[in-house]
Design an enzyme around this catalytic site. Structure first.
Site, PDB file in Angstrom:
ATOM      1  N   CYS A  27       0.836  -1.155   0.017  1.00 13.10           N
ATOM      2  CA  CYS A  27      -0.012  -0.137  -0.096  1.00 13.10           C
ATOM      3  C   CYS A  27       0.958   1.314   0.027  1.00 13.10           C
ATOM      4  CB  CYS A  27      -0.966  -0.065   0.958  1.00 13.10           C
ATOM      5  SG  CYS A  27      -2.250   1.119   0.826  1.00 13.10           S
ATOM      6  N   HIS A  46      -3.427  -5.414   1.173  1.00 11.07           N
ATOM      7  CA  HIS A  46      -3.076  -5.806   2.458  1.00 11.07           C
ATOM      8  C   HIS A  46      -3.020  -7.070   2.526  1.00 11.07           C
ATOM      9  CE1 HIS A  46      -2.470  -1.689   4.008  1.00 11.07           C
ATOM     10  NE2 HIS A  46      -3.621  -1.442   3.401  1.00 11.07           N
ATOM     11  N   THR A  73       5.657 -14.021  35.084  1.00  9.20           N
ATOM     12  CA  THR A  73       6.027 -15.636  35.353  1.00  9.20           C
ATOM     13  C   THR A  73       7.145 -15.796  34.397  1.00  9.20           C
ATOM     14  OG1 THR A  73       4.037 -16.056  36.693  1.00  9.20           O
ATOM     15  CG2 THR A  73       5.381 -17.774  36.097  1.00  9.20           C
ATOM     16  N   ASP A 114     -38.136 -18.166  53.852  1.00  6.27           N
ATOM     17  CA  ASP A 114     -39.478 -17.645  54.531  1.00  6.27           C
ATOM     18  C   ASP A 114     -39.142 -16.332  55.164  1.00  6.27           C
ATOM     19  OD1 ASP A 114     -41.397 -19.634  53.719  1.00  6.27           O
ATOM     20  OD2 ASP A 114     -41.120 -20.500  55.527  1.00  6.27           O
TER      21      ASP A 114
HETATM   22  N1  GLN Z   1      -2.556   7.016   2.369  1.00  6.27           N
HETATM   23  C1  GLN Z   1      -2.198   6.077   1.329  1.00  6.27           C
HETATM   24  C2  GLN Z   1      -3.662   5.966   0.531  1.00  6.27           C
HETATM   25  O1  GLN Z   1      -4.717   6.327   0.671  1.00  6.27           O
HETATM   26  C3  GLN Z   1      -1.799   4.624   1.596  1.00  6.27           C
HETATM   27  C4  GLN Z   1      -3.236   3.947   2.505  1.00  6.27           C
HETATM   28  C5  GLN Z   1      -2.413   2.566   3.162  1.00  6.27           C
HETATM   29  O2  GLN Z   1      -1.190   2.335   3.390  1.00  6.27           O
HETATM   30  N2  GLN Z   1      -3.470   1.840   3.709  1.00  6.27           N
HETATM   31  O3  GLN Z   1      -3.520   5.373  -0.422  1.00  6.27           O
END
Ligand code: GLN
Length: 521
Positions: free
Chosen positions: A82, A168, A230, A458
């Site tokens: 992304c 993702h 622990t 009671d």
């Molecule tokens: N901000 C960027 C977008 O909107 C990347 C988003 C992201 O990495 N989820 O495309």
């Protein structure tokens, strides 16, 4: 410093960044997550591959975060997810801009060119969450996948081993996401799956602790009877034996028999050098007349530190007589806390200290030692199993520091604590008998500060009400109330009302979080 092949994740602040780390660790491969703008010369290991996470920014905006250009000189495979893809495109001469059609949620991809990253993947569904997209790929990059609205969903330069995807793979909504991540870390970066395991962790961690602590220094640490402290204590015990001093403070508001059971487990079964400080009367004395939840929390927190410091001072005097010194404080910090503090937009640059022991660190000039700081909770549990820690303790539901005091609503008197504890004990016992304890994330009985009318044999009664709480959650940020079978609720209610003196009514809390919280106070 990792002694094993490592993937470096550079975090641009996506809410899913830690999931990338989770997925890789689940493959038995070690990875570390660092801030996106970390200087590569400051990274203490040579990664076998790098993943650039998503993030809330837009690469073309002024002030948006970028990686250290030295990343590209490492000549190791890079996968951008992304924002990470957009960072690659932006840096290498492609074009990123606001898209007409933002994509949030499921999308179907079309694989248009064979790629090692997509090897073996057949399911077209992926999860998207972006408002920017590529309108041109950088020179030398091949388009591997598209959707109907994005022509550049996956691009790669196989020769330079640089890969970028718009979706993702780390979230479960991308059904074959783990396979894609595996293709990258195992296939492309060449790391063997399974090389990172809790078994190998034990040995290297013990060695690491010995090196840090040295041959003579001593270590103190608080234990609560919970899994993190622990497991941390057992590692210290294996590494340096009785030079590690565990302190457990009985604050009078732990669960029924919890303090005794935990001390037997730690001292007798696990051989940990443990001091139990019985401070119940002191805590309860200070809580007298206090009804405000925040005040209760503060009193318990501050009194804990006071007692821990006093005990540490005593131990220090003893240790000095032997010509030695306490130099370290053990903390059971887990990886999610560390991630929170290193992430680019993270709220603070310092790691959370569990019992707010900052003062202690400064006064006694102690250094922190944190053997679990690379681990997720389920890894700590797996470690606990290997260290032969009792299953009841390993799987114990989270228990707040102020304990029963915030589950007795209103004033905390010894009598109220007795009622809440006994009810809670029966509740948990019945949950375990019904085989539901592990399905429920957290369960407890709260004592309400109201009286209700009832009739017993009671006689008219005028007694208190127990509220039962049980929730299911994965992250404790949101939670649903647990759907008990009615017969289990029936048994719990009848046992509590019959067996706990002072209670004539039992109710079940059917509020989710939000808007309610898991605890009542
Ligand atoms: N901000 C960027 C977008 O909107 C990347 C988003 C992201 O990495 N989820 O495309």
């Amino acid at each position: 410093m990792p002694l094993t092949d490592t993937i470096l994740i550079l975090d641009f602040g996506s809410q899913f960044s830690h999931l990338i780390a989770r997925r890789i660790r689940e493959l038995g491969i070690y990875c570390e997550l660092l801030a996106c703008n970390v200087k590569i010369s400051d990274v203490k290991f040579k990664p076998k591959g790098i993943i650039l996470s998503g993030g809330p920014y837009s690469v073309y905006e002024e002030g948006s975060p970028h990686v250290d250009p030295a990343v590209w000189d490492l000549k190791v495979p890079v996968l951008g997810i992304c924002y990470g893809l957009q960072e690659i495109a932006h840096t290498m001469g492609g074009k990123v801009q606001r898209c007409d059609k933002r994509e949030y949620g499921k999308a179907e991809i079309d694989i248009v060119s064979p790629s090692r990253l997509f090897a073996g993947l057949s399911h077209p569904t992926v999860w998207m969450s972006h408002g920017d997209s590529l309108s041109a790929a950088p020179a030398g990059f091949t388009v591997v996948a598209k959707t109907s609205s994005s022509p550049f969903v996956a691009v790669e330069n196989e020769e330079k081993k640089i890969y970028g995807i718009q979706f993702h793979p780390e979230v479960t909504h991308t059904p074959e996401g783990t396979m894609l991540i595996k293709n990258f870390v195992a296939g492309i970066c060449g790391i063997k799956s399974g090389g990172w395991s809790m078994n190998s962790f034990i040995d290297t961690e013990i060695e690491r602790i010995r090196t840090i602590v040295g041959p003579t220094a001593e270590v103190i640490g608080a234990v609560s009877g919970g899994v993190d402290s622990t497991v941390a204590a057992k590692l210290l015990n294996l590494a340096i034996g009785d030079r590690f001093h565990a302190i457990m403070v009985d604050n009078g508001v732990m669960r029924l028999r919890e303090c005794e059971e935990a001390s037997v487990e730690l001292r007798e079964k696990l051989g940990i050098n443990l001091t139990v400080v019985d401070a119940a009367d002191l805590f309860l004395g200070k809580l007298k007349g206090v009804t405000d939840p925040e005040k209760k929390r503060k009193i318990i927190g501050n009194t804990f530190i006071e007692i821990f410091e006093a005990e540490a001072a005593k131990l220090e005097a003893d240790v000095e007589k032997k010509g030695r010194k306490i130099e370290f404080l053990l903390q059971g910090t887990l990886y999610p806390d560390v991630i929170e503090s290193v992430s680019f937009k993270g709220p603070s640059a310092t790691i959370k200290t569990h019992h707010n022991v900052g003062g202690l660190l400064a006064n006694m000039k102690l250094k922190l030692i944190e053997p679990l700081r690379e681990l997720f909770k389920d890894e700590v549990r797996a470690l606990g199993e290997l260290l032969k820690i009792d299953a009841n303790l390993i799987w114990r539901h989270p228990f707040p520091g102020p304990g029963i005091a915030i589950r007795v609503l209103g004033e905390v008197t010894p009598e109220q604590v007795r009622i809440a504890r006994e009810a809670d004990y029966i509740y948990i016992e019945e949950i375990k008998k019904a085989g539901l304890y592990r399905k429920i994330s957290q369960a407890y009985a709260a004592l309400l500060p109201v009286k209700a009318v009832g009739v017993m044999g009671d006689h008219r009664t005028y007694e208190q009400v127990i509220a039962l709480r049980a929730v299911e959650t994965t992250d404790f940020m949101t939670a649903d109330w647990f759907e008990f079978p009615y017969d289990v609720l029936k048994k719990i209610s009848s046992r509590i009302i019959n067996e706990v003196k002072g209670v004539n009514r039992c109710v079940y809390d059917i509020s989710s979080k939000p808007p309610a919280t898991i605890e009542w106070e």
